[in-house]
Design a protein around this motif. Sequence first.
Motif, PDB file in Angstrom:
ATOM      1  N   ALA A   6       1.813  -1.127  -4.774  1.00 31.10           N
ATOM      2  CA  ALA A   6       2.991  -0.632  -4.047  1.00 31.10           C
ATOM      3  C   ALA A   6       3.795   0.349  -4.895  1.00 31.10           C
ATOM      4  CB  ALA A   6       3.864  -1.816  -3.620  1.00 31.10           C
ATOM      5  N   THR A   7       3.900   0.064  -6.194  1.00 36.11           N
ATOM      6  CA  THR A   7       4.637   0.939  -7.111  1.00 36.11           C
ATOM      7  C   THR A   7       3.927   2.284  -7.264  1.00 36.11           C
ATOM      8  OG1 THR A   7       5.536  -0.963  -8.296  1.00 36.11           O
ATOM      9  CG2 THR A   7       5.514   1.143  -9.478  1.00 36.11           C
ATOM     10  N   ILE A   8       2.604   2.230  -7.404  1.00 38.65           N
ATOM     11  CA  ILE A   8       1.823   3.470  -7.551  1.00 38.65           C
ATOM     12  C   ILE A   8       1.925   4.309  -6.283  1.00 38.65           C
ATOM     13  CG2 ILE A   8      -0.526   4.372  -7.843  1.00 38.65           C
ATOM     14  CD1 ILE A   8      -1.023   1.748  -9.558  1.00 38.65           C
ATOM     15  N   ALA A   9       1.807   3.656  -5.131  1.00 35.50           N
ATOM     16  CA  ALA A   9       1.891   4.387  -3.856  1.00 35.50           C
ATOM     17  C   ALA A   9       3.256   5.058  -3.700  1.00 35.50           C
ATOM     18  CB  ALA A   9       1.623   3.430  -2.693  1.00 35.50           C
ATOM     19  N   GLU A  10       4.322   4.323  -3.990  1.00 33.70           N
ATOM     20  CA  GLU A  10       5.657   4.920  -3.839  1.00 33.70           C
ATOM     21  C   GLU A  10       5.833   6.107  -4.777  1.00 33.70           C
ATOM     22  OE1 GLU A  10      10.442   4.325  -4.075  1.00 33.70           O
ATOM     23  OE2 GLU A  10       9.213   2.688  -4.828  1.00 33.70           O
ATOM     24  N   ASN A  11       5.306   5.975  -5.990  1.00 34.18           N
ATOM     25  CA  ASN A  11       5.429   7.072  -6.950  1.00 34.18           C
ATOM     26  C   ASN A  11       4.884   8.375  -6.389  1.00 34.18           C
ATOM     27  OD1 ASN A  11       5.729   8.144  -9.867  1.00 34.18           O
ATOM     28  ND2 ASN A  11       3.602   8.584  -9.354  1.00 34.18           N
ATOM     29  N   PHE A  12       3.746   8.293  -5.689  1.00 34.83           N
ATOM     30  CA  PHE A  12       3.108   9.504  -5.166  1.00 34.83           C
ATOM     31  C   PHE A  12       3.530   9.816  -3.729  1.00 34.83           C
ATOM     32  CE2 PHE A  12       0.118   8.271  -8.600  1.00 34.83           C
ATOM     33  CZ  PHE A  12       0.182   9.445  -9.339  1.00 34.83           C
ATOM     34  N   GLY A  13       4.547   9.095  -3.233  1.00 37.46           N
ATOM     35  CA  GLY A  13       5.027   9.356  -1.880  1.00 37.46           C
ATOM     36  C   GLY A  13       4.012   9.021  -0.817  1.00 37.46           C
ATOM     37  N   VAL A  14       3.184   8.007  -1.086  1.00 34.50           N
ATOM     38  CA  VAL A  14       2.108   7.623  -0.173  1.00 34.50           C
ATOM     39  C   VAL A  14       2.471   6.305   0.503  1.00 34.50           C
ATOM     40  CG1 VAL A  14      -0.303   6.863  -0.091  1.00 34.50           C
ATOM     41  CG2 VAL A  14       0.336   8.831  -1.491  1.00 34.50           C
ATOM     42  N   LYS A  15       2.249   6.236   1.813  1.00 35.19           N
ATOM     43  CA  LYS A  15       2.558   5.006   2.554  1.00 35.19           C
ATOM     44  C   LYS A  15       1.420   4.008   2.364  1.00 35.19           C
ATOM     45  CE  LYS A  15       4.276   3.706   7.150  1.00 35.19           C
ATOM     46  NZ  LYS A  15       3.604   2.445   7.286  1.00 35.19           N
ATOM     47  N   MET A  16       1.775   2.768   2.019  1.00 42.95           N
ATOM     48  CA  MET A  16       0.764   1.715   1.897  1.00 42.95           C
ATOM     49  C   MET A  16       0.154   1.430   3.269  1.00 42.95           C
ATOM     50  SD  MET A  16       0.092   0.477  -1.144  1.00 42.95           S
ATOM     51  CE  MET A  16      -0.399  -1.252  -0.995  1.00 42.95           C
ATOM     52  N   PRO A  17      -1.153   1.123   3.317  1.00 41.36           N
ATOM     53  CA  PRO A  17      -1.798   0.853   4.610  1.00 41.36           C
ATOM     54  C   PRO A  17      -1.175  -0.336   5.325  1.00 41.36           C
ATOM     55  CG  PRO A  17      -3.445   1.226   2.902  1.00 41.36           C
ATOM     56  CD  PRO A  17      -2.124   1.133   2.205  1.00 41.36           C
ATOM     57  N   GLU A  18      -1.279  -0.322   6.640  1.00 45.80           N
ATOM     58  CA  GLU A  18      -0.731  -1.407   7.458  1.00 45.80           C
ATOM     59  C   GLU A  18      -1.383  -2.735   7.077  1.00 45.80           C
ATOM     60  OE1 GLU A  18      -0.204  -2.354  12.204  1.00 45.80           O
ATOM     61  OE2 GLU A  18      -0.694  -0.316  11.567  1.00 45.80           O
ATOM     62  N   GLY A  19      -0.564  -3.785   7.042  1.00 45.22           N
ATOM     63  CA  GLY A  19      -1.098  -5.120   6.752  1.00 45.22           C
ATOM     64  C   GLY A  19      -1.136  -5.483   5.286  1.00 45.22           C
ATOM     65  N   THR A  20      -0.778  -4.554   4.401  1.00 43.36           N
ATOM     66  CA  THR A  20      -0.784  -4.852   2.961  1.00 43.36           C
ATOM     67  C   THR A  20       0.515  -5.552   2.561  1.00 43.36           C
ATOM     68  OG1 THR A  20      -0.008  -2.588   2.543  1.00 43.36           O
ATOM     69  CG2 THR A  20      -2.368  -3.008   2.266  1.00 43.36           C
ATOM     70  N   ILE A  21       0.494  -6.155   1.380  1.00 40.34           N
ATOM     71  CA  ILE A  21       1.676  -6.851   0.860  1.00 40.34           C
ATOM     72  C   ILE A  21       2.159  -6.134  -0.404  1.00 40.34           C
ATOM     73  CG2 ILE A  21       1.011  -9.079   1.829  1.00 40.34           C
ATOM     74  CD1 ILE A  21       0.084  -9.890  -1.030  1.00 40.34           C
ATOM     75  N   GLY A  22       3.316  -6.562  -0.895  1.00 37.49           N
ATOM     76  CA  GLY A  22       3.834  -6.033  -2.157  1.00 37.49           C
ATOM     77  C   GLY A  22       4.972  -5.049  -1.979  1.00 37.49           C
ATOM     78  N   SER A  23       5.937  -5.118  -2.908  1.00 37.46           N
ATOM     79  CA  SER A  23       7.068  -4.192  -2.905  1.00 37.46           C
ATOM     80  C   SER A  23       7.082  -3.427  -4.222  1.00 37.46           C
ATOM     81  CB  SER A  23       8.383  -4.952  -2.766  1.00 37.46           C
ATOM     82  OG  SER A  23       8.387  -5.688  -1.568  1.00 37.46           O
ATOM     83  N   SER A  24       7.453  -2.166  -4.161  1.00 31.82           N
ATOM     84  CA  SER A  24       7.491  -1.310  -5.344  1.00 31.82           C
ATOM     85  C   SER A  24       8.623  -1.698  -6.274  1.00 31.82           C
ATOM     86  CB  SER A  24       7.667   0.140  -4.897  1.00 31.82           C
ATOM     87  OG  SER A  24       7.938   0.979  -6.013  1.00 31.82           O
ATOM     88  N   ILE A  25       8.366  -1.532  -7.584  1.00 28.78           N
ATOM     89  CA  ILE A  25       9.435  -1.681  -8.579  1.00 28.78           C
ATOM     90  C   ILE A  25       9.652  -0.354  -9.326  1.00 28.78           C
ATOM     91  CG2 ILE A  25       9.140  -4.176  -8.901  1.00 28.78           C
ATOM     92  CD1 ILE A  25       7.565  -3.446 -11.508  1.00 28.78           C
ATOM     93  N   LEU A  26       9.284   0.748  -8.664  1.00 23.42           N
ATOM     94  CA  LEU A  26       9.390   2.061  -9.292  1.00 23.42           C
ATOM     95  C   LEU A  26      10.810   2.354  -9.781  1.00 23.42           C
ATOM     96  CD1 LEU A  26       7.683   4.648  -9.918  1.00 23.42           C
ATOM     97  CD2 LEU A  26       8.562   5.576  -7.773  1.00 23.42           C
ATOM     98  N   ASP A  27      11.814   1.933  -9.003  1.00 24.27           N
ATOM     99  CA  ASP A  27      13.198   2.241  -9.370  1.00 24.27           C
ATOM    100  C   ASP A  27      13.644   1.508 -10.634  1.00 24.27           C
ATOM    101  OD1 ASP A  27      13.180  -0.269  -8.196  1.00 24.27           O
ATOM    102  OD2 ASP A  27      15.082  -0.009  -7.168  1.00 24.27           O
ATOM    103  N   LYS A  28      12.872   0.488 -11.049  1.00 24.08           N
ATOM    104  CA  LYS A  28      13.239  -0.245 -12.272  1.00 24.08           C
ATOM    105  C   LYS A  28      12.574   0.348 -13.524  1.00 24.08           C
ATOM    106  CE  LYS A  28      14.172  -4.682 -10.055  1.00 24.08           C
ATOM    107  NZ  LYS A  28      14.102  -4.221  -8.652  1.00 24.08           N
ATOM    108  N   LEU A  29      11.591   1.218 -13.321  1.00 24.80           N
ATOM    109  CA  LEU A  29      10.847   1.788 -14.459  1.00 24.80           C
ATOM    110  C   LEU A  29      11.488   3.116 -14.847  1.00 24.80           C
ATOM    111  CD1 LEU A  29       7.204   0.989 -13.247  1.00 24.80           C
ATOM    112  CD2 LEU A  29       8.711  -0.403 -14.697  1.00 24.80           C
ATOM    113  N   VAL A  30      12.592   3.024 -15.589  1.00 22.94           N
ATOM    114  CA  VAL A  30      13.369   4.241 -15.911  1.00 22.94           C
ATOM    115  C   VAL A  30      13.571   4.378 -17.423  1.00 22.94           C
ATOM    116  CG1 VAL A  30      14.552   4.333 -13.699  1.00 22.94           C
ATOM    117  CG2 VAL A  30      15.512   2.921 -15.549  1.00 22.94           C
TER     118      VAL A  30
END
Length: 398
Positions: free
Chosen positions: A374-398
């Motif tokens: 989820a973090t990798i997908a958000e970084n590249f502005g990519v939507k995770m496929p339907e039915g997947t789990i997980g939330s990004s922590i990109l905003d914490k990696l600063v």
Amino acid sequence: MREKKFNRIFTIVIDSLGVGALDDAAAYGDAGTDTLGHISQKVDEFKIPNLQKLGMANLHPLRQVEPVGTPMGYYMKMNEASTGKDTMTGHWEMMGLHITKPFQTFTETGFPKELIEELSARTGRTIIGNKSASGTEILEELAEEEIATGHMIVYTSADSVLQICGNEETFGLEELYRCCEIAREITMKDEWKVGRVIARPYVGKKKGEFKRTSNRHDYALKPYGRTALNALKDAGLDVISVGKIFDIFDGEGITQSNKSKSSVHGMEQTIEIAKKDFQGFCYVNLVDFDALWGHRRNVEGYARELEKFDERLGELLPLLKEDDLLILTADHGNDPTHTGTDHTREKVPFLAYSPSFQGNGKLEDAQTFAVVGATIAENFGVKMPEGTIGSSILDKLV
């Protein structure tokens, strides 16, 4: 979509490096397991200066390694949401899939009589073996018989696998692959569903000279749904695999694959990839920790392999650019001090580092491995496929 934060993301899976039993470990027979902690307790020397700098001893107390005052990055433990403790479940969850039914293993009993009879009838071969064994042991025990009789060696391991050996000269590669394709078809039934069927060709004529060849072929299950890898590839990003990743995902979502001869070789390949320009994701699995040391309950060997990894990590870190992100993690545990030879149901580490980080320290433990995808997908502005789990922590990696 937001502009990407990191241009290249490397995720290295130190296969089986658990960091303590999950809350439900007792249900798997794994209460009290702790792969990394028990290795540290049992060996005299344990030098991992680069992992130390990244915060490994801050994440998990280690007898020989002090925590550092200012870790280079962020660290936390991840819990597994899926049911199981195998390689495919761990990696598939990392990329967003929630596996609720574990893959079948036949470590204790061998394969059921009905499966063996159907495989024998459809291949036209008498089957020998049918037990859990290491690949070298099974050849020493049964390869001479296979060569003399044309019988077929079938065996398993602590993983969800059905493996078939065939001598390249007497059995033949094409025949071996044919038999494996039949085995894959048979093992699609729910009660027999193994993660992989593996063709294990070898050469040699007598005990002491049998050697497995590089013509191995894996017949893996396809992931049960689309993962972060598919989303990244579809967005035109590079998705580079090193080691077993291609097999684990049956090639789904991979744009470039690199097979490794060992974990050291896998790190050497990763170092070479880090010297090249690409945009996207490099996903690395280092299997020797699990295959050579965890399953064989070799504490000393596991510790030394971690030290070798740490040396290569020291070569990789200076190659990382300001807009690179490195994530170190694992897919399950395999406590070499535990009973039996199976994986162990454990939490896994998450260590993140980028030269651009302004902050560092402990993050709140994650409830699923899927934060990685989820973090990798958000970084590249990519939507995770339907039915997947997980939330990004990109905003914490600063």
